[in-house]
Design a protein around this motif. Structure first.
Motif: not given
Length: 326
Positions: A98, A101, A104-105
């Motif tokens: 998580q 992620a 990464h965004e």
């Protein structure tokens, strides 16, 4: 959701920062959590105050779980002959999928904006134990360029006088550098770094001669003191050092910086590098409690000497590049 992070919204970070996995000033083990937090807030504020800054934060249930701050890098742009910028801050809560992620965004949103602005290359350096950041960078197309070990010497715990200088060259003279020493120092750099494999060598898109620009910048005022070593009147090596940075002085961090030392290959093995290092350390002792310096992970001879002198490895950092445009 992703929200803007700027000086107007930075107030929400203060409570969140201690819960993020990044440890500011990780190379200084004796600092309190309050000292680290105060320094980090100041450092982030300085980044966001720059004209080119772009900052985003990941907000869920009213709380920030991660953030990213970018700025253009005039120095990198100048020596790389491209429009280059740096992710100066990248941090998240946790180190699992998580957390990866979220980062990464944030990275993807930033790089889309930078591509539209014409930025050609983005640089990011992260501590080697920040797994979520490393995975997010790699997933976003960043490539690992090199790994640096952060060495630290603490004058309160070790004495220079206990270190054997080992000067085998009777004709060796070490003195402060003069402007006229620049050509010889750059010539030494060209020899020494010919087989080196730092981030400027690992990246095939770097222009030739990039590493020697460190020396040119140092002679132009970036360094606080430069020492040159002469053997029989010929310059055989140099060392580059800096006093505590302004932000370090503001937070009472007594830290000097060893940045680079190089010896002409024909003079290796005579204790010249060690002598340069010791003379630089004697100057640093008058301005700071600690000296910190990066060493490439594959530079085993320098690592051996520093550890013999009482320096300790206090951290490890990876350098990443991503080219948005050739």
């Amino acid at each position: 959701m992703i929200a803007r992070l700027d000086l107007a919204t930075i107030h929400g970070l203060r409570e969140v920062l201690p819960r993020l996995t990044h440890v500011p000033l990780a190379h200084l083990h004796d600092l309190s959590s309050n000292q680290r937090l105060a320094y980090w807030i100041n450092e982030i504020s300085q980044s966001l105050a720059k004209e080119s800054s772009i900052g985003f934060q990941w907000v869920a249930s009213g709380e920030t779980s991660g953030f990213i701050v970018y700025n253009d890098s005039a120095w990198d742009s100048n020596i790389m002959e491209r429009r280059v910028g740096t992710i100066e801050h990248l941090a998240v809560r946790g180190d699992g999928p998580q957390a990866t992620a979220i980062l990464h965004e944030l990275i993807e949103k930033l790089t889309r904006i930078l591509a539209d602005r014409g930025t050609q290359c983005v640089v990011c350096k992260v501590q080697s134990n920040e797994r979520a950041a490393i995975h997010a960078l790699e997933q976003s197309g960043f490539l690992l360029m090199d790994t640096l070990l952060d060495f630290v010497f603490d004058f309160s715990r070790a004495s220079i006088e206990e270190i054997a200088a080992g000067r085998e060259e009777e004709a060796l003279k070490i003195r402060p550098a003069k402007a006229a020493d620049l050509p010889a120092s750059m010539a030494i750099s060209e020899k020494v770094f010919a087989d080196y494999f730092g981030r400027f060598h690992a990246d095939p898109q770097m222009p030739e001669g990039t590493p020697t620009e460190w020396v040119r910048s140092a002679f132009a005022g970036w360094a606080d003191w430069i020492l040159v070593a002469e053997v029989d009147g010929k310059i055989a090596g140099y060392g580059i050092w800096r006093k505590p940075l302004e932000i370090e002085k503001r937070h009472s961090l007594s830290v000097a910086h060893y940045d680079l030392a190089a010896v002409d290959p024909q003079f290796r093995g005579g204790g010249l590098w060690a002598a340069l290092m010791l003379d630089g350390m004697r100057i640093a002792r008058d301005v700071a409690q600690y000296v910190i310096g990066p060493v490439h992970i594959s530079n085993h001879p320098v690592q051996h000497i520093l550890q013999k002198f009482g320096w300790n490895i206090a951290g490890t950092r990876h350098s990443f590049h991503k080219w948005l445009q050739a």
